[in-house]
Design an enzyme around this catalytic site. Structure first.
Site, PDB file in Angstrom:
ATOM      1  N   ASP A 585       0.231 -26.624   1.889  1.00  0.00           N
ATOM      2  CA  ASP A 585       1.110 -27.443   2.731  1.00  0.00           C
ATOM      3  C   ASP A 585       0.571 -28.865   2.800  1.00  0.00           C
ATOM      4  O   ASP A 585      -0.613 -29.080   3.121  1.00  0.00           O
ATOM      5  CB  ASP A 585       1.182 -26.869   4.146  1.00  0.00           C
ATOM      6  CG  ASP A 585       1.900 -25.541   4.196  1.00  0.00           C
ATOM      7  OD1 ASP A 585       3.134 -25.529   4.114  1.00  0.00           O
ATOM      8  OD2 ASP A 585       1.208 -24.506   4.311  1.00  0.00           O
ATOM      9  N   ASP A 740       8.594 -18.160   4.661  1.00  0.00           N
ATOM     10  CA  ASP A 740       7.350 -18.864   4.987  1.00  0.00           C
ATOM     11  C   ASP A 740       7.236 -18.980   6.501  1.00  0.00           C
ATOM     12  O   ASP A 740       8.147 -19.504   7.156  1.00  0.00           O
ATOM     13  CB  ASP A 740       7.403 -20.251   4.323  1.00  0.00           C
ATOM     14  CG  ASP A 740       6.131 -21.057   4.484  1.00  0.00           C
ATOM     15  OD1 ASP A 740       5.182 -20.573   5.119  1.00  0.00           O
ATOM     16  OD2 ASP A 740       6.106 -22.189   3.970  1.00  0.00           O
TER      17      ASP A 740
END
Length: 789
Positions: A585, A740
Site C-alpha cells: 500500500d 482487501d
C-alpha cells in the site's frame, strides 16, 4: 474363417487391425495425426484428420492382410474419451482454430482449459450425479464432458449456440461411417455423468445453466457391440470396404481394452500400464467411495458396474530413473537383475511414486516424488527396486480404497509396459496379494476389444463374454508369494505414511505453481517464474487470450501489517507459507490520514526477492505521478483508485467519474510492462467501471474491492462488498477480483463464494501465531471455488 476389423483411435495415431474370428491378429497398420497446443494447457485435434487417418489405416491393413474384403464381416472402433466436438447439422466441426484458419478442432481429452468449470461450478451443486467422483467429494476432472461443454458455452457462445451436436470423437466417426448420430453408453456413463439407473444428469445441468446441452447431445444411446448401422456408400468408398458392412458401437479406448484382456466377470480387474497405470474393475452392484471413481453402471456390460482408479506416473518414473543412471547404456533387463538381488523393502529405502502428482486415491496435483531412507549402503539396484515397489504400493493403495467401498479384486489382467518385466509383475502380485494374468497380444488389448465388438455386431458371437471366451487367451498367471506378501505389510505401512508426512512440504513448495502445472496464466508468479523466469516475461505476458479457465485463487499478503524492520524477510516468510502475491500500500494522505512507504520499498523487495509478484495499491491523489517510478522499481501490478478520477459538481449530489481518465491510466500502466487494475472504495458501485469490462474489450486486469475505508485499522468488514464482487464476476468472468480489508479466516469463504479469487490479508497472516496455518486456511477457502495459482 471369418474376419473383422478393429480400430483404436488413440491420441497420437489411429490403428486398424484385421482379426480372425478366433482372436488372431492377421495384420495391423497405423496412421499418425498431429495435436496442436495453441495455449498452455490446451490440446486440440482436427476431426478431419481422424477421418482421413481412418481411411488410410483401414485400406493399408486390408492390403497388408491379404484377406478379401468379402470375408470381412464387421467393424468396431474405440476412441479417446472426452475429445469433445461441436458439429453443425451436416456433421461438420464448427470451432475456429486460433492458429490454423482451415482447421475446426475438437477439445482433446487432455485439454485442461475448463479447470474453472470443475470444482467451483460442478461440485458446488452437490448433485447426486457426482457420486461417481469419489462419492461426491470430487474433484471433477477438466477432461470430462460437462466441464468442456460449459467452457464452450461460456467462452465460445456463438459456436455453442450454432452447434446441432456437442459430442465425442466416437460419435463423430460413427456419424461419418453410418449417417446415424448415437451416443455410446460407455462414454456417457464414465464421463458424461449419465447413469442407466437414474438417467441423464438433468438436475446437474440445470444447476449449471446448461440444460440446453441435453438438446445437443445425441438423442439415442447404444450399448457396446450393438449395431449402429451399415457403412454408407461414401464411407465404404473411403475405407475400401463393402457398403452396408455392420458397424458396432464402441467406446473409450481403455474401457474397450479391458474387454480385450478378457475382463468380463465381477471381481476381475484390468491393469493398463504404460507411462501411467489405469485400474478398471467389474462389480455386480453400485458402489462409490473416497479415493476412487465410479461405479459406472452398464458401462461395458449390461448389469455390471465399473470402478476406476489411476496412478499418474508409473512407467514414466522407471524411464526417468533409467535415463539419469545411464540412458541407452543400461537396459531395463540389467536394472531388473540388480533390483532382483535386493530384498523386499530395499533395506529401508522407499520411493513415493507421485512424480507428476497423484490421481487416486489422494487426487493431489501438488504431490511429488521422493526417496526416503537413503544411506551410503544403498546401490543403483536398491533405488530401481524402490521405484518398482513404490509404483506397486501405489497400486495397492488404489485397491485399498476400492476394498473400503466394497470391491475386492480376485484377479488382475495386465497389459502394457509393465507386462514386459517379470520382476515388476511379481512385485505387483506380491504387494497386492492378487494373481495377475498375462494374455496373448495384451499390448493390443484396445484393438482386440474393438474387434470383439465388431464380431458381436456381425453376429459371430451372441455376447461380449462369448466373444471373450473365443478370442482372448491367457498365456500365463503370476501368483503372489505368500512370504513376500507378508514381508511387505510393514513396508506398505511406512509407504502409506510417506505421503501424509510430506504433503505439507509439497504444498508449501508448490506455492503458486498450480496454475503453471495446469497450463493456466492470469497474472501472478508461477513456479516457473520462481525458478528463474525473468520478471519481464511475467509483466509482458499480457492477457489478450485469457479465459475464465485461467482465473486462479491467490493469497495476497499485505505487508502494511508486517514487521516494518524486515519487509523482505516478512515477504519471504509469507511466500514460504504459500502466499503467491505481496500487496504494497502506498498512501499519500489524500485517501487516508497516514503516510506509508513508496517506490523505494518496492525496489528493495525486488532486490531481495527477484521473482516476487508485487501488487502495488496506490491510494494517492495523482496516481499517474508514480507509474514510471514503480515500473523502474520492479512492480508487477499497479492498482489505483477510481475515486482519484472523479470531480465534484455542486449541481449533482453524486460525483462524476471520468472513465476515460481511468482507461488512459490503465493503458499507461500496461505500456510500462505492468498489469493494471483499479480500487473501489466500499461506497463506489461496480457499475462505474462497467464500460472497461465489456466482453471483448476488457481494459483492466484486476479490480480491488475494499471492504473497509482505506488506511484505518480495526474497521468491521463491510458485507456490501460481497454483492459488488458478485456483480463484477458476472460482468467479467476472466477478471482477477480481490477483496482487501477485513479479510480473515471467518470472512474469506464468503468472499470466495461471491466470486473473489484474490484474498488480500495483512493482520490475518502477519499477526497470526502460525503464519503457514493462516495462509493454508486462506488457500483452502480459495480452493473451494478456484484452482490455486
Amino acid at each position: 474363417m471369418s474376419y473383422v476389423i478393429g480400430v483404436d483411435g488413440g491420441t497420437e495415431s489411429i490403428r486398424a487391425g484385421v482379426y480372425s474370428s478366433d482372436g488372431t491378429l492377421v495384420a495391423s497398420s497405423a496412421t499418425p495425426y498431429s495435436t496442436q497446443y495453441p495455449k498452455p494447457g490446451w490440446a486440440e485435434q482436427d476431426p478431419e484428420d481422424w477421418w482421413a487417418g481412418l481411411g488410410a489405416a483401414v485400406k493399408a491393413v486390408v492390403a497388408k492382410s491379404g484377406v478379401p474384403v468379402s470375408e470381412i464381416k464387421g467393424f468396431g472402433m474405440d476412441t479417446t474419451c472426452c475429445s469433445v466436438v461441436a458439429l453443425d447439422a451436416s456433421g461438420n466441426a464448427l470451432r475456429p482454430c486460433l492458429l490454423w484458419m482451415d482447421m475446426r478442432p475438437c477439445l482433446l481429452w487432455m485439454d485442461m482449459r475448463s479447470g474453472a468449470e470443475c470444482a467451483p461450478a460442478v461440485l458446488a451443486t452437490g448433485d447426486a450425479a457426482l457420486r461417481v467422483n469419489s462419492a461426491g467429494q470430487g474433484p471433477v476432472s477438466a477432461e470430462w464432458m460437462i466441464p468442456k461443454a460449459l467452457w464452450l458455452k461460456r467462452n465460445e457462445p456463438d459456436t455453442y449456440a450454432a452447434a446441432k451436436y456437442v459430442c465425442e470423437y466416437q460419435d463423430f466417426m460413427n456419424l461419418r461411417l453410418t449417417g446415424r448420430m448415437v451416443a455410446s453408453i460407455n462414454n456417457a456413463s464414465i464421463r458424461w455423468h449419465y447413469c442407466s439407473k437414474r438417467g441423464w444428469p438433468t438436475s446437474l445441468l440445470a444447476a449449471l445453466d446448461l440444460s440446453d446441452l441435453m438438446e445437443k447431445w445425441p438423442q439415442e444411446m447404444l450399448e457396446l457391440g450393438a449395431v449402429i448401422g451399415g457403412l454408407t456408400r461414401d464411407a465404404a468408398a473411403h475405407l475400401g470396404l463393402p457398403e452396408g458392412l455392420p458397424v458396432a458401437q464402441g467406446g473409450a479406448d481403455a474401457f474397450v481394452g479391458i474387454l480385450g484382456l478378457g475382463v468380463v466377470n465381477p471381481g476381475e480387474m484390468a491393469l493398463l500400464t504404460g507411462s501411467s497405470h489405469l485400474h478398471l474393475g467389474l462389480v455386480d452392484r453400485e458402489i462409490s467411495g473416497g479415493g476412487m471413481w465410479g461405479s459406472y453402471s452398464d458401462a461395458v456390460l449390461h448389469g455390471l458396474y465399473v470402478v476406476e482408479g489411476g496412478q499418474t506416473s508409473t512407467g514414466s518414473v522407471a524411464a526417468w530413473f533409467r535415463k539419469i543412471v545411464g540412458g541407452d547404456s543400461v537396459s531395463y533387463q540389467e536394472l531388473d537383475a540388480e533390483a532382483a538381488a535386493v530384498p523386499p523393502g530395499c533395506e529401508g529405502l522407499l520411493c513415493l511414486d507421485h512424480f507428476q502428482g497423484n490421481r487416486t486415491p489422494f487426487t493431489d496435483p501438488h504431490s511429488r516424488g521422493a526417496f526416503s531412507g537413503l544411506s551410503l549402503g544403498h546401490t543403483r539396484g536398491h533405488m530401481f527396486r524402490a521405484v518398482l515397489e513404490g509404483v506397486s504400493m501405489g497400486t495397492e493403495l488404489v485397491l485399498e480404497a476400492m476394498r473400503k467401498a466394497g470391491y475386492q479384486p480376485t484377479s488382475i489382467a495386465v497389459a502394457g509396459g509393465a507386462a514386459r518385466s517379470p520382476l515388476w509383475l511379481q512385485l505387483h502380485a506380491d504387494v497386492c496379494g492378487v494373481p495377475l494374468h498375462i494374455t496373448k497380444g495384451g499390448t493390443d488389448a484396445c484393438l482386440l476389444g474393438s474387434a470383439m465388438l465388431a464380431a458381436v455386431g456381425a453376429g459371430l458371437y451372441d455376447s461380449i463374454p462369448g466373444a471373450a471366451a473365443a478370442m482372448v487367451k491367457i498365456e500365463r498367471t503370476i501368483l503372489p508369494d505368500k512370504n513376500a506378501h507378508a514381508a511387505y505389510g510393514p513396508v506398505i505401512a511406512h509407504y502409506r505414511r510417506l505421503y501424509t508426512s510430506l504433503k505439507p512440504l509439497f504444498h508449501s513448495q508448490a506455492g503458486g505453481s498450480a496454475g503453471a502445472a495446469k497450463g493456466g496464466g492470469g497474472g501472478g508468479v508461477t513456479l516457473g517464474d520462481k525458478l528463474g523466469k525473468p520478471l519481464a516475461a511475467v509483466r509482458a505476458r499480457g492477457d489478450a487470450l485469457r479465459t475464465a479457465a485461467d482465473v486462479r485463487g491467490i493469497v495476497d499478503a499485505s505487508i502494511l501489517a508486517a514487521d516494518f524492520a524486515d519487509f523482505g524477510g516478512e515477504a519471504e516468510r509469507a511466500l514460504e507459507a504459500g502466499a503467491q502475491w505481496c500487496h504494497v500500500d502506498i498512501v499519500d494522505g489524500h485517501f487516508a490520514k497516514i503516510l506509508t512507504f513508496g517506490p523505494p520499498v518496492v525496489r528493495s523487495l525486488r532486490r531481495r526477492l527477484p521473482q516476487l509478484f508485487i501488487d502495488v495499491h496506490l491510494a494517492v491523489e495523482n496516481p499517474g505521478e508514480y507509474i514510471a517510478q514503480l515500473a523502474a522499481a520492479g512492480a508487477s501490478q499497479v492498482l489505483f483508485h477510481v475515486e482519484a478520477c472523479r470531480s465534484a459538481d455542486a449541481g449533482h449530489p453524486s460525483p462524476t467519474y471520468c472513465i476515460d481518465t481511468v482507461a488512459a491510466l490503465a493503458r499507461e500502466i500496461r505500456a510500462a510492462g505492468m498489469r493494471a487494475g483499479v480500487v473501489l472504495n466500499p461506497e463506489t458501485p461496480a457499475a462505474v467501471i462497467a464500460p472497461l469490462l465489456s466482453p471483448g474489450a476488457v481494459q483492466l486486469d484486476c479490480v480491488d474491492c475494499l471492504a473497509v475505508q482505506p488506511g484505518f485499522g480495526g474497521q468491521p468488514f463491510d458485507k456490501s462488498v460481497l454483492q459488488k464482487v458478485a456483480e463484477l464476476r458476472e460482468m467479467c468472468p476472466t477478471l482477477d477480483i480481490q477483496v482487501d480489508g477485513g479479510v480473515n479466516l471467518k470472512t474469506a469463504a464468503a468472499c470466495v463464494q461471491a466470486g473473489a479469487n484474490v484474498l488480500t490479508a495483512g493482520t490475518c497472516i502477519f499477526g497470526a501465531e502460525d503464519c503457514a496455518a493462516a495462509v493454508g486456511a486462506l488457500r483452502q477457502a480459495l480452493a473451494a471455488r478456484w484452482t490455486l495459482q
